[in-house]
Design an enzyme around this catalytic site. Structure first.
Site, PDB file in Angstrom:
ATOM      1  N   ARG A 158     -10.873 -22.045   2.562  1.00  0.00           N
ATOM      2  CA  ARG A 158     -10.045 -22.024   3.885  1.00  0.00           C
ATOM      3  C   ARG A 158      -9.986 -20.708   3.333  1.00  0.00           C
ATOM      4  NH1 ARG A 158      -9.079 -27.588   4.893  1.00  0.00           N
ATOM      5  NH2 ARG A 158      -7.483 -27.757   2.487  1.00  0.00           N
ATOM      6  N   THR A 237      -4.075 -17.367  -7.491  1.00  0.00           N
ATOM      7  CA  THR A 237      -2.599 -17.895  -6.044  1.00  0.00           C
ATOM      8  C   THR A 237      -2.528 -19.467  -6.173  1.00  0.00           C
ATOM      9  OG1 THR A 237      -3.672 -17.021  -4.142  1.00  0.00           O
ATOM     10  CG2 THR A 237      -1.803 -15.539  -5.235  1.00  0.00           C
ATOM     11  N   ARG A 239      -3.391 -22.671  -8.370  1.00  0.00           N
ATOM     12  CA  ARG A 239      -2.810 -23.308  -9.717  1.00  0.00           C
ATOM     13  C   ARG A 239      -3.010 -22.863 -10.993  1.00  0.00           C
ATOM     14  NH1 ARG A 239      -0.927 -25.408  -5.470  1.00  0.00           N
ATOM     15  NH2 ARG A 239      -0.424 -26.758  -4.446  1.00  0.00           N
ATOM     16  N   GLU A 268       5.007 -25.076 -14.372  1.00  0.00           N
ATOM     17  CA  GLU A 268       5.818 -24.213 -13.866  1.00  0.00           C
ATOM     18  C   GLU A 268       7.549 -24.747 -13.669  1.00  0.00           C
ATOM     19  OE1 GLU A 268       4.581 -23.515 -10.010  1.00  0.00           O
ATOM     20  OE2 GLU A 268       2.514 -22.866 -10.550  1.00  0.00           O
ATOM     21  N   HIS A 287       5.626 -18.524  -7.738  1.00  0.00           N
ATOM     22  CA  HIS A 287       4.754 -19.406  -6.478  1.00  0.00           C
ATOM     23  C   HIS A 287       5.489 -19.375  -5.099  1.00  0.00           C
ATOM     24  CE1 HIS A 287       2.455 -23.512  -6.893  1.00  0.00           C
ATOM     25  NE2 HIS A 287       2.096 -22.932  -5.377  1.00  0.00           N
TER      26      HIS A 287
END
Ligand SMILES: NC(=O)c1ccc[n+]([C@@H]2O[C@H](COP(=O)([O-])OP(=O)(O)OC[C@H]3O[C@@H](n4cnc5c(N)ncnc54)[C@H](O)[C@@H]3O)[C@@H](O)[C@H]2O)c1
Length: 330
Positions: A158, A237, A239, A268, A287
């Site tokens: 997508r 963008t 993981r 993170e 993120h």
């Protein structure tokens, strides 16, 4: 009939909280900046019928074993690598996610990072604020053109497709690599299907859009950086662990590639003293690729609807493990 009890692992946009409040008894972790500690999650899960989780919450077999009432885990994200889906499936727990609603917003941000790295936006901003701008200079902050360049998309789902549509408007040549070939899109958007190696060799810009799986962990590492152009820009963008951070550091520090833009990191939040953050040819973000007011609200409402549907015995719209539904009705 008594109301279901739900644990919400972080405060969500108001419309979603209001909708939940109407239908269930809920406890919400109150600290916006930090996820609930493991012991809190375990304690709350033990007395809940459903969980509304985030990618910062590890939902594994041990947690589900301590939470015999939990029938549904609704993740507030399209990615669900924080959840052991096999463990949930084997325990008859429905897992849902929020696909689709964030696609365009994340694609916008991938293009934002590509342009920002290519045109050195953050460096220029800092330079201007620091009063270092003396005059118009022919060689000041020369960057790379996105227009007319070659873009390599690693993963054409997508979000990858939404990035391709935008890149089409920049007159880019677009290559893609995926485990699934999309001949329909090749035709509609003028895309070329390639091996990963070929894509890395030929692309001026590379944008990563696969999920994190055992196959994609460190998919981009030392050997892959060696194939890239010295002028290449890499954007992630998707993981963090898909790109090996040590290999990325070496590639950027040795100017083996031109620059990088990261919204996601292997660990993170990325520690402030991480070596990557000392480099000037990388732009970083915490993120936030899906972080528009509208999209975060849509995601929250979708996560709430998935949760309420599953608790109410209706089929949620966004199953990660639909086979659970067939086997075990709530
Ligand atoms: N930064 C953010 O805030 C943010 C927001 C949304 C999504 N994401 C990440 O982006 C990912 C992609 O989202 P999407 O909605 O496009 O998912 P998607 O499932 O529609 O697309 C993923 C694509 O990757 C392909 N793929 C899977 N394994 C692959 C492999 N080994 N090699 C090459 N291609 C492979 C799939 O075939 C698919 O076409 C999510 O899984 C999520 O982790 C990040």
């Amino acid at each position: 009939m008594s109301r279901h009890r739900v644990y919400v692992a972080r405060r969500l946009p108001d419309p979603a909280m209001d909708r939940l409040r109407q239908h269930v008894d809920m406890t919400v972790w109150p600290t916006d900046e930090l996820p609930p500690p493991r012991e809190v999650l375990l304690r709350e899960a033990a007395v809940s019928d459903g969980l509304l989780s985030l990618l910062t919450d590890r939902i594994d077999g041990a947690l589900l074993d301590a939470a015999p009432r939990v029938r549904v885990v609704s993740n507030y994200a399209v990615g669900y690598d924080n959840i052991d889906v096999a463990a949930a499936t084997s325990r008859g727990v429905v897992v849902t996610n929020t696909p689709g609603v964030l696609t365009e917003t994340v694609a916008d941000f991938a293009i934002t990072l590509l342009l920002a790295v290519a045109r050195r936006v953050v460096e220029s901003d800092r330079y201007t604020r620091e009063g270092r701008w003396k005059s118009w200079e022919p060689l000041l902050f020369l960057g790379q053109d996105l227009y007319g360049a070659t873009l390599g998309l690693v993963g054409l789902g997508r979000i990858g497709t939404a990035v391709a549509k935008r890149a089409h408007g920049f007159d880019m040549r677009i290559l893609y690599h995926d485990v699934v070939r999309r001949e329909d899109l090749e035709h509609d958007l003028g895309l070329e299907f390639t091996s990963l190696e070929d894509l890395l060799r030929r692309s001026d810009f590379i944008s990563v859009h696969t999920p994190l799986t055992p196959q994609t962990r460190h998919l981009i590492s030392t050997d892959q950086f060696r194939l890239m152009k010295r002028t290449a820009v890499l954007v992630n963008t998707a993981r963090g662990p898909i790109v090996d951070p040590d290999a990325l550091y070496r590639a950027l520090a040795d100017r083996q590639i031109w620059g990088a833009g990261l919204d996601v990191f292997e660990v993170e939040p990325v520690p402030a003293d991480h070596p990557l953050l000392r480099l000037d040819n990388i732009i970083v973000a915490p993120h936030i690729a899906s972080a528009s007011v509208e999209t975060r609200t849509k995601m929250a409402l979708m996560a709430v609807d998935n949760l309420l549907a599953a608790l109410g015995g209706q089929r949620p719209s966004n199953f990660v493990n639909p086979d659970v539904w067939e086997r075990r009705r709530i």
